[in-house]
Enzyme design. Structure first.
Site, PDB file in Angstrom:
ATOM      1  N   GLY A 290       0.780  -1.238   0.000  1.00 15.32           N
ATOM      2  CA  GLY A 290       0.000   0.000   0.000  1.00 15.32           C
ATOM      3  C   GLY A 290       0.811   1.286   0.000  1.00 15.32           C
TER       4      GLY A 290
ATOM      5  CE1 TYR B 156      11.524   6.747  -4.345  1.00 17.19           C
ATOM      6  CE2 TYR B 156      12.707   8.556  -5.366  1.00 17.19           C
ATOM      7  CZ  TYR B 156      12.638   7.552  -4.429  1.00 17.19           C
ATOM      8  OH  TYR B 156      13.696   7.370  -3.564  1.00 17.19           O
TER       9      TYR B 156
HETATM   10  C1  LIG Z   1       7.653   5.555   3.283  1.00 16.64           C
HETATM   11  C2  LIG Z   1       8.102   5.067   1.934  1.00 16.64           C
HETATM   12  C3  LIG Z   1       9.434   4.767   1.736  1.00 16.64           C
HETATM   13  C4  LIG Z   1       9.883   4.286   0.515  1.00 16.64           C
HETATM   14  N1  LIG Z   1      11.198   3.976   0.367  1.00 16.64           N
HETATM   15  C5  LIG Z   1      11.626   3.442  -0.797  1.00 16.64           C
HETATM   16  C6  LIG Z   1      12.977   3.030  -0.965  1.00 16.64           C
HETATM   17  O1  LIG Z   1      13.795   3.148  -0.050  1.00 16.64           O
HETATM   18  N2  LIG Z   1      13.336   2.493  -2.158  1.00 16.64           N
HETATM   19  C7  LIG Z   1      12.440   2.336  -3.178  1.00 16.64           C
HETATM   20  O2  LIG Z   1      12.815   1.805  -4.237  1.00 16.64           O
HETATM   21  N3  LIG Z   1      11.168   2.743  -3.047  1.00 16.64           N
HETATM   22  C8  LIG Z   1      10.741   3.275  -1.894  1.00 16.64           C
HETATM   23  N4  LIG Z   1       9.441   3.654  -1.770  1.00 16.64           N
HETATM   24  C9  LIG Z   1       8.535   3.487  -2.909  1.00 16.64           C
HETATM   25  C10 LIG Z   1       7.989   2.067  -2.944  1.00 16.64           C
HETATM   26  O3  LIG Z   1       8.999   1.177  -3.361  1.00 16.64           O
HETATM   27  C11 LIG Z   1       6.847   1.975  -3.927  1.00 16.64           C
HETATM   28  O4  LIG Z   1       5.804   2.814  -3.522  1.00 16.64           O
HETATM   29  C12 LIG Z   1       6.333   0.541  -4.062  1.00 16.64           C
HETATM   30  O5  LIG Z   1       5.573   0.426  -5.228  1.00 16.64           O
HETATM   31  C13 LIG Z   1       5.527   0.125  -2.862  1.00 16.64           C
HETATM   32  O6  LIG Z   1       5.180  -1.218  -2.918  1.00 16.64           O
HETATM   33  P1  LIG Z   1       3.929  -1.692  -2.039  1.00 16.64           P
HETATM   34  O7  LIG Z   1       3.665  -3.117  -2.352  1.00 16.64           O
HETATM   35  O8  LIG Z   1       4.117  -1.290  -0.635  1.00 16.64           O
HETATM   36  O9  LIG Z   1       2.813  -0.748  -2.618  1.00 16.64           O
HETATM   37  P2  LIG Z   1       1.342  -0.912  -3.278  1.00 16.64           P
HETATM   38  O10 LIG Z   1       0.750   0.411  -3.063  1.00 16.64           O
HETATM   39  O11 LIG Z   1       0.671  -2.085  -2.660  1.00 16.64           O
HETATM   40  O12 LIG Z   1       1.667  -1.208  -4.752  1.00 16.64           O
HETATM   41  C14 LIG Z   1       2.390  -0.329  -5.583  1.00 16.64           C
HETATM   42  C15 LIG Z   1       2.105  -0.653  -7.044  1.00 16.64           C
HETATM   43  O13 LIG Z   1       2.447  -2.009  -7.312  1.00 16.64           O
HETATM   44  C16 LIG Z   1       1.292  -2.756  -7.684  1.00 16.64           C
HETATM   45  N5  LIG Z   1       1.327  -4.035  -6.985  1.00 16.64           N
HETATM   46  C17 LIG Z   1       1.404  -4.222  -5.650  1.00 16.64           C
HETATM   47  N6  LIG Z   1       1.419  -5.523  -5.369  1.00 16.64           N
HETATM   48  C18 LIG Z   1       1.359  -6.182  -6.544  1.00 16.64           C
HETATM   49  C19 LIG Z   1       1.330  -7.554  -6.885  1.00 16.64           C
HETATM   50  N7  LIG Z   1       1.381  -8.499  -5.944  1.00 16.64           N
HETATM   51  N8  LIG Z   1       1.239  -7.895  -8.176  1.00 16.64           N
HETATM   52  C20 LIG Z   1       1.175  -6.944  -9.132  1.00 16.64           C
HETATM   53  N9  LIG Z   1       1.204  -5.618  -8.867  1.00 16.64           N
HETATM   54  C21 LIG Z   1       1.290  -5.237  -7.577  1.00 16.64           C
HETATM   55  C22 LIG Z   1       0.114  -1.923  -7.224  1.00 16.64           C
HETATM   56  O14 LIG Z   1      -1.036  -2.217  -7.964  1.00 16.64           O
HETATM   57  C23 LIG Z   1       0.637  -0.528  -7.420  1.00 16.64           C
HETATM   58  O15 LIG Z   1       0.536  -0.166  -8.762  1.00 16.64           O
HETATM   59  C24 LIG Z   1       8.971   4.132  -0.548  1.00 16.64           C
HETATM   60  C25 LIG Z   1       7.633   4.458  -0.362  1.00 16.64           C
HETATM   61  C26 LIG Z   1       7.191   4.920   0.873  1.00 16.64           C
HETATM   62  C27 LIG Z   1       5.739   5.275   1.054  1.00 16.64           C
END
Ligand SMILES: Cc1cc2nc3c(=O)[nH]c(=O)nc-3n(C[C@H](O)[C@H](O)[C@H](O)COP(=O)(O)OP(=O)(O)OC[C@H]3O[C@@H](n4cnc5c(N)ncnc54)[C@H](O)[C@@H]3O)c2cc1C
Ligand SMILES: *[C@@H]1O[C@H](CO)[C@@H](O)[C@H](O)[C@H]1NC(C)=O
Ligand SMILES: *[C@@H]1O[C@H](CO)[C@@H](O)[C@H](O)[C@H]1NC(C)=O
Ligand SMILES: *[C@@H]1O[C@H](CO)[C@@H](O)[C@H](O)[C@H]1NC(C)=O
Ligand SMILES: *[C@@H]1O[C@H](CO)[C@@H](O)[C@H](O)[C@H]1NC(C)=O
Ligand SMILES: *[C@@H]1O[C@H](CO)[C@@H](O)[C@H](O)[C@H]1NC(C)=O
Ligand SMILES: *[C@@H]1O[C@H](CO)[C@@H](O)[C@H](O)[C@H]1NC(C)=O
Length: 548
Positions: A112, A476
């Site tokens: 998320g 990002y």
């Molecule tokens: C506090 C914070 C710190 C961060 N630090 C870093 C960092 O140090 N390095 C870095 O590279 N990035 C960083 N990010 C960015 C982060 O890597 C991306 O936001 C990443 O997409 C988050 O993955 P998620 O599964 O938590 O997010 P989600 O919001 O669950 O998913 C992100 C995207 O991926 C898709 N997705 C998720 N799960 C799946 C799945 N199982 N199959 C297919 N698609 C899927 C979603 O539909 C959405 O489009 C950070 C973000 C935050 C908020």
């Protein structure tokens, strides 16, 4: 037996569907729901306890528990008409098969942390496939590999590795609550980037469910799709169930430090010099800059810019201090600034958790703090001149509430060809810049104000950053780059953000997308578009492949 099952389905359906006055029934949604229940019972893993409709009293908390940008936690934000908290692979298959059949838009959420809420917000009616229950981590130290399911967090992965070994790690992000599914498929960088590259550079296998509901691994999906989900994002192509990762080696002792300098302490000169140093130095050394605005004195008064250098060194503090005093004396690093620690404790350091805290805190799925936020990114290929930095400081002091972060590239990042994975930003980048605004007040006006600040900084930076295209980091997520409304022009719209995120790899991503998901089932605001029909034919041998 049959009658018994049928009765059960009817009972479940009436439980799920009897609509409250507040949730107008939608017969098309009900047919979809029926399909889910039928399909999952065929696969003998009942899905009903994983389904949440808006009139379930748990619906709001299920939805909110992985909203990581409070900008999308408002009453006016569109909510899904249904949430599936998949607890078995077959639930993912049922979701895809039924949604495809009944033409429902699916959003996929793992951790998320999407900056634009793309995983749990949409312009049109949609349902949410929530992956947080699928979070098994299976480590094999013999082969130095680990299978991680999409819903695992980085903190859980790091903790599990450290539980098994003090000399293994994985190159991924610094925020422990980020989810594997989005993070790894979108690239995934962190403090080991200069030494080992990105997360995707260590993905050796994957398990997915494709648009037809088939469970595939690297061999059965083929190298094209396996290439695409390493940096191109999962959500355009499939649901990622799990990744198999190759671990990397780290010393038992590493060193971290944090050093602050204000403008009065020559911050401008040091940042200027950092650009000539950090991308070229020893690959064991990673020094991030964070730039914010603070009061000059405790009493307030005039503002100044503060630069915070945070660092991970894969070695001991004595070697680090000597390396720094020989090659970067301007920073004035002293022995007492250094903390020798284990790699796993260094993860706490990077997320600003007190070093003495038990590492079990990495298993906490709730972030330390939540805000409304906006992020943007840029790539720097030529050092920004001092006058450029000074202009930037002036704007930041005027705005007060923005923060910048700079991450040095070089090292391993320069060695991996830009076509090796879908992530294109490799050799020639000195550093990546992130623009940040966080705020804690509700209201669209408030949000617009802060978002605009990041846009103004981004606009100011135009002469100093990459051009043609102006590159951006896919993880990002930034909807300012263009939104795909999935209309007639979806390919044209997709090019807008596609080239910035993926540069020349965009074309290959579009071809792969067209082959594996020609109906564009897996779509979102910034997904990879399919080729327009007339261009499919022009594709070198591609069209016959597509209709195969
Ligand atoms: C506090 C914070 C710190 C961060 N630090 C870093 C960092 O140090 N390095 C870095 O590279 N990035 C960083 N990010 C960015 C982060 O890597 C991306 O936001 C990443 O997409 C988050 O993955 P998620 O599964 O938590 O997010 P989600 O919001 O669950 O998913 C992100 C995207 O991926 C898709 N997705 C998720 N799960 C799946 C799945 N199982 N199959 C297919 N698609 C899927 C979603 O539909 C959405 O489009 C950070 C973000 C935050 C908020
Ligand atoms: C939703 O609420 C309505 C009204 O109480 C109820 O009739 C219906 O059964 C509920 N639906 C579900 C899925 O619980
Ligand atoms: C039911 O949902 C579909 C989208 O899934 C939408 O197009 C349709 O307008 C909805 N119908 C009602 C009555 O809300
Ligand atoms: C679900 O199964 C029942 C019983 O077999 C059947 O009557 C119904 O049409 C099915 N619904 C869907 C949407 O497939
Ligand atoms: C999200 O909004 C809900 C409803 O207004 C609120 O109860 C909840 O505390 C909010 N979440 C956070 C983390 O602020
Ligand atoms: C700033 O730089 C000047 C000139 O290089 C130097 O004399 C001075 O000591 C530096 N100040 C600090 C606080 O490092
Ligand atoms: C800076 O000073 C102002 C008063 O001028 C005060 O309101 C504010 O809280 C101070 N900020 C910080 C970070 O100390």
């Amino acid at each position: 037996m049959r009658i018994h099952t049928l009765n059960r389905i009817i009972v479940l359906l009436s439980l799920l569907l009897c609509s409250s006055p507040s949730s107008p029934s939608n017969s098309s949604h009900n047919t979809f729901l029926e399909c889910l229940i039928n399909h999952s019972s065929e696969l003998s893993h009942p899905i009903t306890s994983s389904i949440f409709t808006p009139n379930n009293s748990l619906f709001p908390s299920v939805l909110q528990s992985y909203i990581r940008n409070l900008r999308f936690n408002t009453t006016t934000t569109r909510k899904p008409f249904l949430i599936i908290t998949a607890s078995h692979v077959s639930h993912v298959q049922s979701a895809i098969i039924c949604a495809h059949k009944h033409n429902k838009l699916m959003k996929i959420r793992s951790g998320g942390h999407d900056y634009e809420g793309v995983s749990y917000v949409a312009e049109e009616p949609f349902f949410l496939l929530d992956m947080f229950n699928l979070r098994a981590i299976d480590i094999d130290i013999e082969t130095e590999t680990v299978w991680v399911q999409a819903g695992a967090t980085l903190g859980e992965i790091y903790y599990s590795i450290s539980h098994k070994s003090k000399i293994h790690a994985f190159p991924a992000g610094t925020c422990p609550t980020v989810g594997a599914g989005g993070h790894i498929s979108g690239g995934g960088y962190g403090t080991l980037m200069r030494k080992y590259g990105l997360s995707i550079d260590h993905v050796v296998d994957a398990q997915i469910v494709d648009a037809q509901g088939r469970v595939l691994d690297r061999e059965s999906m083929g190298e094209d799709l396996f290439w695409a989900i390493r940096g191109g994002g999962g959500a355009s192509f499939c649901v990622i169930l799990a990744f198999k990762l190759k671990l990397v080696r780290v010393p038992e002792q590493v060193t971290v430090f944090q050093v602050e300098r204000t403008l009065e302490q020559n911050a401008t000169d040091i940042v200027y010099d950092w650009q000539h140093f950090a991308p070229y130095t020893d690959t064991n050394l990673f020094i991030r800059v964070a730039i914010d605005v603070v009061n000059r004195t405790q009493k307030g008064g005039t503002k100044t810019v503060r630069v915070t250098f945070s660092s991970l060194f894969l070695g001991d503090s004595k070697s680090l201090v000597s390396l720094m005093s020989e090659t970067f004396p301007q920073m004035g690093l002293r022995q007492q600034d250094c903390i020798e620690t284990t790699w796993i404790q260094s993860v706490l350091f990077w997320t600003a958790i007190e070093n003495s805290t038990p590492v079990e805190i990495l298993l906490d799925r709730m972030p330390q703090s939540l805000h409304s936020l906006k992020r943007k990114s840029d790539y720097i290929k030529v050092p920004i001149p001092k006058e450029g930095l000074e202009g930037l400081w002036k704007l930041m002091i005027e705005f007060e509430d923005t923060v910048l972060q700079g991450h040095p590239y070089g090292g391993r990042m320069d060695e991996i060809p830009s076509t090796e994975t879908a992530f294109p930003h490799r050799k020639g980048n000195l550093w990546k810049l992130q623009y940040k605004a966080n705020w804690n007040k509700d209201g669209e006006d408030v949000a617009d104000y802060y978002i605009e600040l990041t846009r103004k900084l981004h606009e100011y930076m135009t002469p100093f950053v990459s051009k043609n295209p102006r590159e951006a980091f896919f993880n990002y997520k930034d909807l300012d780059l263009g939104i795909n409304h999935n209309g007639e022009n979806s390919y044209v719209e997709g090019r807008a953000y596609g080239y910035e995120y993926f540069m020349d790899n965009f074309n290959r991503l579009v071809q792969i997308k067209t082959m594996v998901d020609p109906e564009n089932f897996f779509r979102n605001e910034q997904s990879i578009p399919t080729l327009p029909y007339d261009e499919m034919i022009l594709l070198n041998g591609g069209y016959s492949k597509i209709i195969d």
